[in-house]
Design a protein around this motif. Structure first.
Motif, PDB file in Angstrom:
ATOM      1  N   ALA A 270      15.761  19.745 -18.852  1.00 51.20           N
ATOM      2  CA  ALA A 270      14.927  18.749 -19.532  1.00 51.20           C
ATOM      3  C   ALA A 270      15.522  17.348 -19.422  1.00 51.20           C
ATOM      4  N   SER A 271      16.852  17.251 -19.531  1.00 49.75           N
ATOM      5  CA  SER A 271      17.491  15.928 -19.490  1.00 49.75           C
ATOM      6  C   SER A 271      17.194  15.209 -18.181  1.00 49.75           C
ATOM      7  N   PHE A 272      17.308  15.942 -17.069  1.00 45.88           N
ATOM      8  CA  PHE A 272      17.144  15.260 -15.786  1.00 45.88           C
ATOM      9  C   PHE A 272      15.687  15.115 -15.400  1.00 45.88           C
ATOM     10  N   LYS A 273      14.809  15.968 -15.957  1.00 42.62           N
ATOM     11  CA  LYS A 273      13.381  15.727 -15.789  1.00 42.62           C
ATOM     12  C   LYS A 273      12.991  14.437 -16.513  1.00 42.62           C
ATOM     13  N   LEU A 274      13.678  14.157 -17.623  1.00 42.36           N
ATOM     14  CA  LEU A 274      13.390  12.929 -18.371  1.00 42.36           C
ATOM     15  C   LEU A 274      14.010  11.722 -17.671  1.00 42.36           C
ATOM     16  N   ALA A 275      15.244  11.877 -17.167  1.00 45.32           N
ATOM     17  CA  ALA A 275      15.879  10.787 -16.420  1.00 45.32           C
ATOM     18  C   ALA A 275      15.000  10.399 -15.230  1.00 45.32           C
ATOM     19  N   GLN A 276      14.430  11.410 -14.594  1.00 45.88           N
ATOM     20  CA  GLN A 276      13.549  11.208 -13.443  1.00 45.88           C
ATOM     21  C   GLN A 276      12.310  10.383 -13.816  1.00 45.88           C
ATOM     22  N   THR A 277      11.726  10.659 -14.980  1.00 44.70           N
ATOM     23  CA  THR A 277      10.555   9.872 -15.390  1.00 44.70           C
ATOM     24  C   THR A 277      10.970   8.417 -15.616  1.00 44.70           C
ATOM     25  N   LYS A 278      12.202   8.215 -16.127  1.00 46.59           N
ATOM     26  CA  LYS A 278      12.676   6.850 -16.367  1.00 46.59           C
ATOM     27  C   LYS A 278      12.854   6.101 -15.060  1.00 46.59           C
ATOM     28  N   LEU A 279      13.322   6.813 -14.041  1.00 47.00           N
ATOM     29  CA  LEU A 279      13.466   6.203 -12.712  1.00 47.00           C
ATOM     30  C   LEU A 279      12.108   5.703 -12.220  1.00 47.00           C
ATOM     31  N   ILE A 280      11.078   6.531 -12.361  1.00 44.22           N
ATOM     32  CA  ILE A 280       9.745   6.167 -11.874  1.00 44.22           C
ATOM     33  C   ILE A 280       9.147   5.063 -12.748  1.00 44.22           C
ATOM     34  N   GLU A 281       9.394   5.132 -14.054  1.00 41.83           N
ATOM     35  CA  GLU A 281       8.881   4.070 -14.937  1.00 41.83           C
ATOM     36  C   GLU A 281       9.557   2.735 -14.628  1.00 41.83           C
ATOM     37  N   THR A 282      10.846   2.774 -14.303  1.00 44.00           N
ATOM     38  CA  THR A 282      11.541   1.545 -13.925  1.00 44.00           C
ATOM     39  C   THR A 282      11.002   1.017 -12.595  1.00 44.00           C
TER      40      THR A 282
ATOM     41  N   THR B 148       2.744   7.722 -10.047  1.00 44.48           N
ATOM     42  CA  THR B 148       2.141   8.689 -10.970  1.00 44.48           C
ATOM     43  C   THR B 148       3.234   9.648 -11.430  1.00 44.48           C
ATOM     44  N   ILE B 149       3.244   9.934 -12.712  1.00 40.93           N
ATOM     45  CA  ILE B 149       4.146  10.966 -13.228  1.00 40.93           C
ATOM     46  C   ILE B 149       3.280  12.084 -13.792  1.00 40.93           C
ATOM     47  N   ALA B 150       3.488  13.299 -13.297  1.00 40.59           N
ATOM     48  CA  ALA B 150       2.729  14.449 -13.802  1.00 40.59           C
ATOM     49  C   ALA B 150       3.632  15.285 -14.705  1.00 40.59           C
ATOM     50  N   TYR B 151       3.067  15.770 -15.802  1.00 41.56           N
ATOM     51  CA  TYR B 151       3.830  16.589 -16.749  1.00 41.56           C
ATOM     52  C   TYR B 151       3.223  17.975 -16.850  1.00 41.56           C
ATOM     53  N   PRO B 152       3.395  18.825 -15.836  1.00 40.89           N
ATOM     54  CA  PRO B 152       2.776  20.151 -15.940  1.00 40.89           C
ATOM     55  C   PRO B 152       3.471  21.021 -16.972  1.00 40.89           C
TER      56      PRO B 152
ATOM     57  N   TRP C 127       0.848  -1.193   0.000  1.00 37.91           N
ATOM     58  CA  TRP C 127       0.000   0.000   0.000  1.00 37.91           C
ATOM     59  C   TRP C 127       0.886   1.247   0.000  1.00 37.91           C
ATOM     60  N   GLY C 128       0.742   2.090  -0.980  1.00 40.05           N
ATOM     61  CA  GLY C 128       1.517   3.314  -1.003  1.00 40.05           C
ATOM     62  C   GLY C 128       1.467   3.967  -2.366  1.00 40.05           C
ATOM     63  N   HIS C 129       2.049   5.147  -2.450  1.00 45.18           N
ATOM     64  CA  HIS C 129       1.992   5.883  -3.714  1.00 45.18           C
ATOM     65  C   HIS C 129       3.171   6.862  -3.817  1.00 45.18           C
ATOM     66  N   PHE C 130       3.843   6.838  -4.939  1.00 42.93           N
ATOM     67  CA  PHE C 130       4.835   7.861  -5.273  1.00 42.93           C
ATOM     68  C   PHE C 130       4.310   8.691  -6.437  1.00 42.93           C
ATOM     69  N   LEU C 131       4.290   9.998  -6.261  1.00 45.03           N
ATOM     70  CA  LEU C 131       3.995  10.872  -7.391  1.00 45.03           C
ATOM     71  C   LEU C 131       5.204  11.750  -7.654  1.00 45.03           C
ATOM     72  N   THR C 132       5.602  11.830  -8.902  1.00 43.92           N
ATOM     73  CA  THR C 132       6.697  12.731  -9.232  1.00 43.92           C
ATOM     74  C   THR C 132       6.211  13.782 -10.205  1.00 43.92           C
ATOM     75  N   VAL C 133       6.687  15.004 -10.010  1.00 40.17           N
ATOM     76  CA  VAL C 133       6.315  16.086 -10.918  1.00 40.17           C
ATOM     77  C   VAL C 133       7.441  16.266 -11.928  1.00 40.17           C
ATOM     78  N   SER C 134       7.188  15.785 -13.151  1.00 41.03           N
ATOM     79  CA  SER C 134       8.135  15.989 -14.235  1.00 41.03           C
ATOM     80  C   SER C 134       7.824  17.345 -14.876  1.00 41.03           C
ATOM     81  N   SER C 135       7.871  17.431 -16.165  1.00 43.54           N
ATOM     82  CA  SER C 135       7.676  18.708 -16.855  1.00 43.54           C
ATOM     83  C   SER C 135       7.293  18.398 -18.289  1.00 43.54           C
TER      84      SER C 135
END
Lengths: 245, 245
Positions: free
Chosen positions: A208-220, A236-240, A186-194
């Motif tokens: 942009a590079s590290f915002k993308l690396a960050q999404t890869k971390l969460i996808e992995t 959850t990955i948010a792309y505001p 039970w739990g949830h991680f949300l990351t705010v990408s861009s």
């Protein structure tokens, strides 16, 4: 000679204009795709009941910022216990005051520098001992950026901060809070990408590079959870886009 | 109790099997998409004549490795002057010997540690002074990886190397060689990413994250070239799957 300069400047102006129009058209088409897929995701979300987070401990990083503060307010309305991390104590205090002025009091602010693994570790330990298990982590904190060409980008002023805030700190947060979530399933991680992770733009390579690396971390992370049969821990990955705050 | 253990193990096995099948099916669909878009790109390439690189100086990083060595051979066949960088001198020497045994002699091997900005700078300077302008840079060198869950991944053993080899060194290479290309409006950067940048997989978070950050760096470079009206400097991102070498 002057005439030639004017011609050459005008030619450059036209080239830049053409390129700008090309970039805008291209980004507009990609934006359409993003809006469409957001719409589909919203439809899917409508079919699911909202997850109850009443009396759950919710950690928000960057809670002194515009987005962090508004997320804190939304989670407070849903009766969560708020743990608010920001390196800027004044900004964090303003968030706390705003929450209290609206009648919410289950708030625990901490000054934490996300580039410092020891600070993350010790604060996480303190929260575990005094408050308990954090079941939602909203990773909102981001490093600011200056528009710079790749030729002017350097490690100390640009890359190090984005690498540490967007990538390393998120890994450390996951490492602090994931295992108890797995144990309870039970739990949830949300990351705010861009949206810069989805769209290509000049002048913001390190952001942009590290915002993308960050999404890869969460996808992995998502794949590893599926791989291990953990279906109660969500990501959850948010792309505001650009925010007004 | 034994019976229960067997049941539970079998249940876990089924969960993992289901998840594995799900992951494989998902990746298969994504692979189909990648193969289809590769096919389209190949069609587009067929409509363009091959760029002549006769007597152009071509720099290859990771030239001691399987892919770097084979690229060196292909570029030698097209009469390029080869500058071969590898941190492993023995492997680089083998590449040189293989090239010479096939009748190619315009080869300049260098031992360069890509995690060392000074080494990149000084070797680039030496090449500029003795050989001239590098017009093609093939960034092939990659850090090896161990399969590790996110919980076991750490900075020193995993992340630092991928961050430096996949990301930082490529920025430094661009900063060394881009400006003369812009001045001549002629040049090419190729970077070797990985299909893990396109597909989500468990256990390779740091490898995949920085392979993806690297693609963003090159995509941003592409936008900056377009933005500045430089149409003679090209970029290519390759996404190879697992190689046999």
């Amino acid at each position: 000679e002057n005439r030639n300069n004017v011609d050459s400047n005008f030619k450059n102006y036209l080239i830049n204009l053409k390129n700008l129009l090309f970039i805008y058209l291209y980004q507009f088409l990609i934006s359409l795709k993003i809006v469409f897929s957001s719409f589909i995701h919203r439809l899917i979300a409508l079919c699911h009941p909202e997850k109850s987070i009443k009396n759950q401990i919710v950690l928000i990083t960057g809670s002194g910022g515009y987005l962090g503060r508004h997320l804190a307010l939304e989670f407070a309305k849903r009766n969560a216990i708020l743990v608010l991390w920001d390196v800027n104590e004044d900004a964090n205090r303003q968030t706390v005051e705003q929450l209290k002025s609206q009648g919410f009091f289950k708030i625990y602010p901490f000054k934490v520098d996300l580039t410092d693994q020891k600070a993350i570790k010790s604060t996480a330990e303190r929260i575990r001992l005094t408050l308990g298990h954090v079941s939602v982590v909203l990773m909102v904190a981001a490093a600011s950026f200056k528009a710079k060409s790749i030729l002017d980008t350097n490690f100390e002023q640009d890359i190090e901060m984005h690498f540490k805030i967007s990538y390393l700190s998120q890994l450390w947060l996951i490492q602090e809070f994931l295992q108890p979530m797995i144990n309870k399933n039970w739990g949830h991680f949300l990351t705010v990408s861009s949206n810069s992770a989805l769209i290509d733009m000049p002048l913001i390579s390190s952001y942009a590079s590290f915002k993308l690396a960050q999404t890869k971390l969460i996808e992995t992370l998502r794949e590893e959870l599926i791989f291990n049969g953990i279906d109660g821990v969500k990501t959850t990955i948010a792309y505001p886009s650009i925010l007004k705050g």
